[in-house]
Design a protein around this motif. Structure first.
Motif, short mmCIF file in Angstrom:
data_model
loop_
_atom_site.label_atom_id
_atom_site.label_comp_id
_atom_site.label_asym_id
_atom_site.label_seq_id
_atom_site.Cartn_x
_atom_site.Cartn_y
_atom_site.Cartn_z
N SER A 123 0.80 -1.12 -0.04
CA SER A 123 -0.06 -0.16 -0.18
C SER A 123 0.76 1.23 0.24
O SER A 123 2.00 1.23 0.15
CB SER A 123 -0.89 0.04 1.08
OG SER A 123 -0.13 0.30 2.56
N GLN A 124 0.28 2.41 -0.32
CA GLN A 124 0.87 3.70 -0.35
C GLN A 124 1.55 4.10 1.10
O GLN A 124 2.54 4.58 1.13
CB GLN A 124 -0.19 4.77 -0.56
CG GLN A 124 0.70 6.05 -0.86
CD GLN A 124 1.73 6.15 -1.95
OE1 GLN A 124 1.71 5.62 -2.93
NE2 GLN A 124 3.11 6.61 -1.40
N ALA A 125 0.62 3.65 2.33
CA ALA A 125 1.17 3.98 3.58
C ALA A 125 2.49 3.01 3.96
O ALA A 125 3.38 3.85 4.43
CB ALA A 125 0.11 3.57 4.52
N THR A 126 2.41 1.73 3.37
CA THR A 126 3.80 0.97 3.58
C THR A 126 4.87 1.52 2.88
O THR A 126 5.99 1.60 3.17
CB THR A 126 3.37 -0.42 3.11
OG1 THR A 126 2.48 -0.89 4.10
CG2 THR A 126 4.55 -1.38 3.49
N ASP A 127 4.64 2.07 1.45
CA ASP A 127 5.61 2.53 0.82
C ASP A 127 6.25 3.74 1.36
O ASP A 127 7.46 3.83 1.29
CB ASP A 127 4.99 2.61 -0.76
CG ASP A 127 5.96 3.36 -1.75
OD1 ASP A 127 7.05 2.68 -2.14
OD2 ASP A 127 6.00 4.56 -1.86
N ASP A 128 5.45 4.73 1.97
CA ASP A 128 5.91 5.85 2.41
C ASP A 128 6.82 5.37 3.80
O ASP A 128 7.81 6.28 3.94
CB ASP A 128 4.65 6.87 2.97
CG ASP A 128 3.81 7.43 1.82
OD1 ASP A 128 4.53 7.38 0.72
OD2 ASP A 128 2.91 7.80 2.02
N ALA A 129 6.36 4.47 4.47
CA ALA A 129 6.96 4.15 5.69
C ALA A 129 8.43 3.39 5.20
O ALA A 129 9.47 3.72 5.86
CB ALA A 129 6.47 3.13 6.50
N ILE A 130 8.33 2.49 3.90
CA ILE A 130 9.61 2.32 3.93
C ILE A 130 10.63 3.10 3.34
O ILE A 130 11.79 3.30 3.66
CB ILE A 130 9.64 1.06 2.69
CG1 ILE A 130 8.76 -0.29 3.42
CG2 ILE A 130 10.80 0.65 2.07
CD1 ILE A 130 8.45 -1.23 2.25
N ARG A 131 10.02 4.07 2.46
CA ARG A 131 11.13 5.18 1.98
C ARG A 131 11.64 5.98 3.33
O ARG A 131 12.72 6.52 3.30
CB ARG A 131 10.23 6.25 1.06
CG ARG A 131 9.72 5.47 -0.09
CD ARG A 131 8.86 6.45 -0.96
NE ARG A 131 8.75 5.80 -2.19
CZ ARG A 131 9.31 5.64 -3.47
NH1 ARG A 131 10.36 6.49 -3.42
NH2 ARG A 131 8.77 5.04 -4.60
N GLN A 132 10.64 6.29 4.31
CA GLN A 132 11.23 7.18 5.38
C GLN A 132 12.41 6.20 6.19
O GLN A 132 13.10 6.96 6.83
CB GLN A 132 10.10 7.33 6.22
CG GLN A 132 10.20 8.38 7.51
CD GLN A 132 8.99 8.79 8.10
OE1 GLN A 132 7.99 8.31 7.86
NE2 GLN A 132 9.31 9.66 9.21
#
Length: 224
Positions: A146-155
């Motif tokens: 998901s977008q939320a998981t993608d954002d967390a991984i990038r962070q």
């Protein structure tokens, strides 16, 4: 007595010799003309000794080894040994910042060290928090996650990168990523673009060199 270049003493060597020679902290401190607090903290690995203090401690311990008819233990494969060799070889100052130790380049202001270590601690805590969040597969576009998981991984990767750059700065390698250019100039290399991007990151506070250089003021009549 051991011959050749002296390499100082590691906490492990001190602990081993105190046990083998039945030496107390007070006896070592008195024999090496150092304070009991210094010897106790160094023995525990929470303090580093200056080159002069290392010499005093080494000389005393070698004398005790010679009197007991044993060789000074030259095996320095324990924790902290490589730091000791590097410190004496290139003249860097070792300061323990939690664990593992970070070898600080000379001339780094204490205020900068404190700011960067506080930033690294905060980043580390945030990474731990992010890594404990739920992994959400899929997403509205059917991606791997998901977008939320993608954002967390990038962070997570961004925070880890900032901590690595902070360590490089403390070790005196700022030139690798600090490439400031005038604020009115477009970056010509990836390094210049990266440096400018870092100028807008939390790293710019303790590392003001990341801030863009001011464009030179135009003299009267220029540009007319």
């Amino acid at each position: 007595m051991a011959t050749g270049q002296k390499r100082g003493v590691t906490p492990e060597q001190l602990r081993d010799l105190c046990k083998e020679l039945n030496l107390t902290v007070a006896a070592v401190a008195d024999g090496a003309s150092l304070s009991k607090a210094y010897i106790s903290e160094f023995r525990q690995g929470s303090r580093n000794l200056s080159a002069q203090q290392q010499t005093q401690l080494r000389n005393y311990l070698e004398e005790q080894c010679e009197a007991a008819g044993i060789d000074f233990p030259e095996n320095q494969d324990g924790e902290g040994a490589e730091e000791q060799r590097l410190a004496q070889g290139v003249g860097l100052i070792i300061q323990r910042i939690n664990r593992p130790a970070i070898m600080l380049a000379e001339g780094i202001p204490k205020a900068t060290v404190d700011q960067l270590t506080a930033l690294m601690d905060a980043n580390r805590a945030k990474v731990v928090e992010l890594l404990s969040t739920d992994f959400e597969p899929g997403g509205m576009f059917g991606g791997e996650f998901s977008q939320a998981t993608d954002d967390a991984i990038r962070q997570v990767f961004a925070l880890l990168a900032l901590n690595y750059l902070a360590i490089l700065y403390l070790q005196g390698h700022a030139r690798i990523f600090v490439k400031p250019i005038p604020e009115d100039q477009e970056p010509k290399t990836i390094g210049e673009w990266f440096s400018r991007s870092l100028g807008e990151s939390p790293l710019a506070g303790p590392v003001p060199e990341l801030l863009p250089a001011k464009a030179p003021a135009m003299a009267d009549g220029e540009g007319a």
